[in-house]
Scaffold this active site. Structure first.
Site: not given
Ligand code: APR
Length: 242
Positions: A97-98, A115, A182
């Protein structure tokens, strides 16, 4: 850490990683949710929707430009590198999703960007698409056709690129092991990928320091940062092949 699945390693041929912002957190790129998440201090509806873009393209571009400069200066961490290394021992596909391109920078060869990508731009009107190689001289940047250029990313309310999503579903439904790293996995449709894997009796593993909505459906949950856990995960495959 992975004791419970060690005996099954020899049978695992196809591995799919579903990754999110957390894997890049240790490369200095903030996540969206959680305690230091971007959506805590920024209103997603004012920055990551097509309506927000037409309301205030300058604001949206400033925000993306700042993030782009941070991403240009960031490097893959041990987590990204471990996933790339795993290609030596199994068939690996990364569904991310990154938008930061760090999996590719680490050397992963099969990466599907669900994305979009922050280094790509497209015209908001015509079919022009390009890659950003240097800072824009003016913000918001304009297309040769005179209309606004926009980041080639998927905003809230927009569909995923259909070819990418179709392939992602196929890879998810054919894997032996899915590793979810993550991501809070609250954003649709990426959050349906584990369902396709489960239908194939795939093993599901989550690597995340925090509990998520899908944790209870996992076969194994590892509560630590991905830069620490993923190298250990890959060592297990390396040892199995020796
Ligand atoms: N290692 C592993 N996981 C981690 C770490 C780490 N060092 N640090 C944080 N996390 C976890 C957090 O606990 C959380 O569950 O990563 C997750 C990040 O979640 P989000 O911030 O919601 O990110 P993501 O799931 O990628 O978001 C999805 O939302 O806004 C949109 O388009 C954007 O692609 C993104 C989508």
């Amino acid at each position: 850490m992975f004791e419970s699945i060690k005996s099954q390693i020899g049978d695992i041929k196809k591995i799919v990683f579903v990754t999110g912002a957390g894997i890049s957190q240790e490369s200095g790129i903030p996540t969206f949710r959680g305690k230091d998440g971007l959506w805590r201090n920024h209103d997603a509806m004012k920055l990551a929707t097509i309506d927000a873009f037409y309301d205030n393209p300058e604001l949206v571009w400033q925000w993306y430009n700042e993030r782009m400069l941070n991403i240009f200066n960031s490097k893959p961490n041990q987590g990204h590198k471990a996933i790339a290394e795993l290609e030596k021992y199994a068939e690996v596909v990364v569904l991310t999703q990154n938008i930061d391109g760090l999996h590719q920078k680490a050397g992963s060869t099969k990466v599907l960007e669900l994305h979009g990508s922050i280094v790509k731009i497209k015209c908001s009107v015509c079919s022009f698409k390009d890659e950003v190689t240097e800072e824009f001289s003016e913000i918001p940047p304009l297309c040769k056709c005179g209309n606004l250029l926009r980041p080639d990313v998927v905003w809230f309310g927009e569909s995923l690129p259909q070819d990418v999503w179709q392939n992602a579903m196929v890879f998810a439904s054919q894997c032996d092991l899915m590793v979810i790293v993550g991501t809070s996995l609250v954003v649709s449709p990426a959050n349906t990928l584990p369902i396709y894997a489960k239908q194939n009796n795939s093993i599901l593993i989550e690597i995340n320091p925090e509990n998520t909505e899908i944790s209870s459906q996992m076969d194994l949950v590892v509560r630590n940062s991905s830069a620490i856990v993923l190298p250990e995960f890959v060592s297990m495959f390396k040892e199995d092949k020796l």
